[in-house]
Design an enzyme around this catalytic site. Sequence first.
Site, PDB file in Angstrom:
ATOM      1  N   ASP A  17      39.534  50.187  42.958  1.00  0.00           N
ATOM      2  CA  ASP A  17      39.827  48.910  42.123  1.00  0.00           C
ATOM      3  C   ASP A  17      39.405  48.667  41.013  1.00  0.00           C
ATOM      4  O   ASP A  17      39.043  49.442  40.088  1.00  0.00           O
ATOM      5  CB  ASP A  17      39.738  47.767  43.419  1.00  0.00           C
ATOM      6  CG  ASP A  17      40.815  46.625  43.299  1.00  0.00           C
ATOM      7  OD1 ASP A  17      41.056  45.973  42.157  1.00  0.00           O
ATOM      8  OD2 ASP A  17      41.341  46.583  44.223  1.00  0.00           O
ATOM      9  N   HIS A  70      40.125  41.049  40.044  1.00  0.00           N
ATOM     10  CA  HIS A  70      41.094  41.850  41.399  1.00  0.00           C
ATOM     11  C   HIS A  70      40.174  42.570  42.375  1.00  0.00           C
ATOM     12  O   HIS A  70      40.443  42.393  43.510  1.00  0.00           O
ATOM     13  CB  HIS A  70      42.179  42.644  40.436  1.00  0.00           C
ATOM     14  CG  HIS A  70      43.050  43.152  41.624  1.00  0.00           C
ATOM     15  ND1 HIS A  70      43.056  44.229  42.498  1.00  0.00           N
ATOM     16  CD2 HIS A  70      44.551  42.901  41.743  1.00  0.00           C
ATOM     17  CE1 HIS A  70      44.138  44.687  43.067  1.00  0.00           C
ATOM     18  NE2 HIS A  70      44.887  43.712  42.697  1.00  0.00           N
ATOM     19  N   SER A  90      48.621  43.563  46.786  1.00  0.00           N
ATOM     20  CA  SER A  90      47.124  43.761  46.684  1.00  0.00           C
ATOM     21  C   SER A  90      46.296  42.822  47.571  1.00  0.00           C
ATOM     22  O   SER A  90      45.500  43.221  47.943  1.00  0.00           O
ATOM     23  CB  SER A  90      46.994  43.387  45.102  1.00  0.00           C
ATOM     24  OG  SER A  90      47.095  44.661  44.495  1.00  0.00           O
TER      25      SER A  90
END
Length: 778
Positions: free
Chosen positions: A149, A220, A559
């Site tokens: 990620d 994220h 996600s």
Amino acid sequence: MKGSVVISLFLLLWSLALQQLMGVQEAKREVYVIYMGAVPVDSSGDMLRENHLQLLSSVLRRGQSPEKTLIWSYRHGFSGFAARLSEEEALSISEKAGVVSVFVDPIYQLHTTRSWDFLRQTSLETDSEPDEEAASSPQTSDTIIGFLDTGVWPESSSFDDKEMGAVPRRWKGVCMAGSNFSASSCNKKLIGARYYSSDDDMATPTAWLSGDSPRDASGHGTHTASTAAGSLVTDASYYGLARGTAKGGSTSSRIAVYRVCFEDGCPGSAILAGFDDAISDGVDLISVSLGASVFNRPDFADDPIAIGAFHAVAKGIMVVCSAGNDGPSSASLVNTAPWILTVAATTIDRGFESDVVLGGNKAIKGEAINFSSLHKSPVYPLIYGEAAKSNSSSDDGSASHCDLGTLDANKIRGNIVLCNHSRGDFSKTARTDGLKSSGAVGAIWINDMERGVADIYNSFPATQISSQAADEILSYMNSTKNPVGTILATVTVTKYRPAPVVAYFSSRGPSTQASDILKPDVAAPGVNILAAWILEEEEDKDVPPGQKPSPFKLDSGTSMSCPHVAGVAATVKAWNPSWSPAAIRSAIMTTATQVNNDKAPLTTESGSTATPYDVGAGEVSPTAALQPGLVYEAGPEDYFRFLCNYGYPPAKLRLIADTPEGFKCPENSSKELISDLNYPSIAISNFTGKERKVVNRIATNVGAEEDATYAVSVVKSPPELDVQVAPNKLHFSKNTTKLSYQVIFSATKASVKGDLFGSITWSDGIHRVRSPFAVRGI
């Protein structure tokens, strides 16, 4: 003398021309990935790197340094490398012995508290179901989840290692130091961190800005890691919204982060490097919330995620991936390789309400996240975008959608503007910023498509309403000389019904790569999920006045659903350490639920009944997955046969994997046989109905009772199909833990067209083992 000057001048010009030509050639060089399959037996990492350099030398011009051309050497989980090459050099290297595939380094994109409580409330129950405390017991502490990620924000309280035991001895990873990140940034919760920048060697250096550290620059990666395995944090919220306890699905699992994504995306070469290290480091499973573009889906041998996942699964490491955010269009999902668990996204039973109040105090329900400071009384003029059209704009439609440059700032200044929104429009965020800069005091978006997903507008008063609600507002505006209204600040609404609902953005099946494998596999919460976030040092324009930046954020996307399933998988793995990735996937899929909190069938954002193309086997059920009763095993040889049927020649397979000595593809290999892969679901494409279709499965008993009898309790099929199971009873014993059966599909009509869905359920009176099916008639 003159002759020598002329010659010297000629040589100088020739040299400059040659340098210019070489410069042009250098400018055309790109990063290529050279994939060489499994690591050869008895090969060391150093030996493989030397082999990679020798292969590079064989195609480079004399004088070029292979060490300076090489970017990554993959030598742990699989063999290959990334290097800067010209097109001619890449073509030449692709023809060399031992090379499986060569492709330009692709840039993939990210697929961007209460969710876990909601999942446990809606779980399917069994008579011997473990309680929630048991599911998070200390025995799960040795499960290690790797995240490919954007990195991690190590200071987040979600990564607190209080009361955690020592790091497992089998862990071989490192905590890489980098910009604003030291080796001491890791602890007993966050046990590893790596990053993959290559500075001047990158063909697209903009993709690597802020890449010299495992530290998360976007939020994220921090969000996904804390969703799957974050520690328990009380009184978490996003500026007071969604207040509660934030926790990961497997709170006792360890976290290892591999920063493979940067400002412009996630280079495939870095993704492969992350997989290579994660396999070597000793993770138990890998969570990947990113993927290729739906418009450019590569073949399995050219897809860094499919390649890395294949070799991870071969080593017993499960890989969970997001399905993508290109829904609700059909056949829009990615990450469809059968060795990957592919996750769709759904809502939870929590909403964020921001109502519109009209003159006369008539309230219209709205949905968004904003911290409006407008008066609660309706005192602000209302205007429809179309009515505020500028003189320079001749398009009423664009003005009604409040497109940039179509509205007269003098007409909207001080007003709340009503705007349409539909699929394919410009970004609502950009248009909202345009309204704000033109002096509007608020925005109301008419938006049927994106219901259930609350957009974040922070301090600017904005909300979204249905077209039915818009009719009420327009009726009021057309019947009132001076229409007024206001937008209320958001409040959290819990116990929202119905939930879960398939998120509009969640990518849908069927798979375009292998339509005889049913994808997605399962669905999980992915809408407005509260989890840890980064804390920016500079002033954040999105912070409400008088508040400090929030260490948590609400975010949406597959996600977010992917790490939910990764957390469940980690817990299942902890309870069953010897289970294979296929067994864990099977447990999650066959125990999934198909009903919402109204005890009605799951639905899509449009209100239609959800199909396996929307949710796969259904909504993940964390506790039921711990005791599935039966599982469908699949190992490397099963995936070899899949690739044979998919069309890969044996010579290529022998490079890709450590195939058994003498392995050959069956002579009758064909894509029609892909349905026989021992998968927990069934998919049949190109079903003519003229002949029956027989699908084979092998079930393995993993229940507490060695002597168990399972019978087909439910066969749900559409009227166009006759579905039979033979035998319809399976008798397991201490010596017979695996049994096979067939599912026979026949048409009941002369012509079978379109997609047909159903399911088969086995039961021993305690466990319910359900397999959905999808049949495409032609």
